[in-house]
Design a protein around this motif. Structure first.
Motif, PDB file in Angstrom:
ATOM      1  N   GLY A  64       2.512  -6.355   0.673  1.00 53.30           N
ATOM      2  CA  GLY A  64       1.517  -5.449   0.134  1.00 53.30           C
ATOM      3  C   GLY A  64       2.179  -4.221  -0.485  1.00 53.30           C
ATOM      4  O   GLY A  64       3.401  -4.105  -0.548  1.00 53.30           O
ATOM      5  N   ASN A  65       1.302  -3.313  -1.000  1.00 53.95           N
ATOM      6  CA  ASN A  65       1.798  -2.080  -1.598  1.00 53.95           C
ATOM      7  C   ASN A  65       2.523  -1.240  -0.544  1.00 53.95           C
ATOM      8  O   ASN A  65       2.105  -1.184   0.606  1.00 53.95           O
ATOM      9  CB  ASN A  65       0.651  -1.256  -2.188  1.00 53.95           C
ATOM     10  CG  ASN A  65      -0.029  -1.969  -3.342  1.00 53.95           C
ATOM     11  OD1 ASN A  65       0.629  -2.721  -4.072  1.00 53.95           O
ATOM     12  ND2 ASN A  65      -1.326  -1.744  -3.498  1.00 53.95           N
ATOM     13  N   ILE A  66       3.558  -0.564  -0.987  1.00 53.48           N
ATOM     14  CA  ILE A  66       4.364   0.259  -0.072  1.00 53.48           C
ATOM     15  C   ILE A  66       4.222   1.723  -0.494  1.00 53.48           C
ATOM     16  O   ILE A  66       4.358   2.054  -1.674  1.00 53.48           O
ATOM     17  CB  ILE A  66       5.849  -0.157  -0.116  1.00 53.48           C
ATOM     18  CG1 ILE A  66       5.999  -1.612   0.343  1.00 53.48           C
ATOM     19  CG2 ILE A  66       6.703   0.792   0.721  1.00 53.48           C
ATOM     20  CD1 ILE A  66       7.389  -2.162   0.150  1.00 53.48           C
ATOM     21  N   VAL A  67       3.943   2.587   0.439  1.00 49.84           N
ATOM     22  CA  VAL A  67       3.901   4.030   0.207  1.00 49.84           C
ATOM     23  C   VAL A  67       4.939   4.662   1.150  1.00 49.84           C
ATOM     24  O   VAL A  67       4.876   4.464   2.356  1.00 49.84           O
ATOM     25  CB  VAL A  67       2.504   4.633   0.478  1.00 49.84           C
ATOM     26  CG1 VAL A  67       2.524   6.146   0.342  1.00 49.84           C
ATOM     27  CG2 VAL A  67       1.465   4.000  -0.408  1.00 49.84           C
TER      28      VAL A  67
END
Length: 166
Positions: free
Chosen positions: A12-15
């Protein structure tokens, strides 16, 4: 030193959020004070901070010299005024070296020691004020005569200039 992020399987998206604070560089302050004191007891200071101190000679001493080095360079000509030290932008370790000497106090009165076997003095004072005059008449006791008189002042023979016949 850094921090490694290692995600073995991204799904998934990584922050990535990081907070960091500035590392404050500090420098040491060394006081080599000979018979003096400072009103600034600090022994560490932040980089780019300002340093101020007033140096005072201890009782019975007089201030001779103040030398200030910063980062190994003598900055006395710009940092020292009288007995005050002012460094507006610290960029290295500070070493303050101060010299003082004892104040020599000249006596205001001097002692008079008279060794007068078989003689008397018209002046029985045992002291005289600095820069005052002193006079006495030395007389032999009955049956005696004066053979010689020696007068010294500060261990110097002054007889020839101060003794006269009367």
């Amino acid at each position: 030193m850094g921090k490694r992020i290692n995600i073995p399987s991204v799904t998934g998206n990584i922050v990535i959020t990081v907070t960091a604070t500035a590392v404050q560089t500090t420098y040491s302050i060394t006081n080599n004070l000979s018979h003096c004191s400072t009103n600034n007891p600090s022994n560490i200071i932040n980089k780019n901070g300002s340093y101020n101190a007033t140096i005072s000679a201890n009782s019975g001493y007089t201030l001779n010299s103040i030398t200030v080095t910063m980062g190994g360079t003598n900055i006395s000509s710009t940092a020292v005024s009288g007995n005050n030290i002012n460094i507006p932008n610290v960029t290295g370790d500070i070493v303050i070296t101060v010299q003082a000497t004892a104040i020599t106090v000249e006596p205001t009165t001097y002692t008079i020691t008279s060794i007068l076997p078989n003689c008397t003095s018209s002046n029985t004072a045992n002291g005289v004020n600095k820069n005052a005059s002193y006079s006495t008449l030395i007389s032999p006791n009955d049956g005696y005569k004066i053979d010689s008189i020696t007068v010294t002042m500060n261990n110097t023979d002054i007889t020839s200039s101060v003794v006269t016949d009367e």
